[in-house]
Scaffold this motif. Structure first.
Motif: not given
Length: 168
Positions: A39-42, A75-77, A125-127
């Motif tokens: 998960l990350r903020v766009v 952004g960061k994870s 995100l996946l992979d």
């Protein structure tokens, strides 16, 4: 995946539909455990051919969607979550959505991440590729999570990608 979904996801305030305790899978669909999701903020997203390498770091970076048609600045994870089940939804007669269920620890991580991403897009995100980036209108505090897609084919492709299986 259809690039139109990713380009328009920022404008769709209801792409992510949160349905606590109201989900069901379509008749005959089997529930399968899913692969880990980051998960990350766009920060921003731009449509067009994307050639960014597969994301491997936890820091801020660029990433492409799974179709390579949208570039995201992320952004960061905010952590990783793993669905305990992934199914096509039968709710409201829709075959355009999937239901992701999470254990308590991952639901807590999703709650924290979605709280951080209020009124922003939260990349899933996946992979190392962006699977979806729905706009977060409310903090996600319970499981399951339902994600809506433009077409039934996109929903089925996502189930297949998440489950790592050949069939949804």
């Amino acid at each position: 995946m259809n690039s139109r979904f990713y380009v328009h996801s920022a404008a769709l305030a209801t792409v992510a539909v949160l349905l606590a305790g109201c989900s069901g899978s379509a008749d005959g669909d089997k529930s399968v455990a899913g692969n880990p999701l980051q998960l990350r903020v766009v920060g921003s997203m731009v449509g067009g051919t994307c050639t960014a390498p597969t994301l491997k770091s936890d820091g801020p970076a660029s990433a492409c969607n799974t179709a390579g048609t949208t570039k995201y600045e992320l952004g960061k994870s905010l952590g990783t979550i793993t669905p305990t089940s992934v199914t096509l939804s039968a709710d409201q007669g829709s075959t355009h959505s999937i239901v992701l269920e999470f254990n308590a620890a991952d639901t807590s991580r999703l709650s924290t991440a979605s709280g951080t991403a209020m009124n922003k897009n939260l990349a899933i995100l996946l992979d190392g590729r962006v699977l979806s980036a729905p706009l977060v209108n409310a903090q996600i505090t319970s499981s399951p999570l339902t994600l809506a897609f433009s077409t039934a084919a996109e929903a089925k492709q996502t189930v297949t990608a998440l489950s790592g299986s050949g069939t949804p």
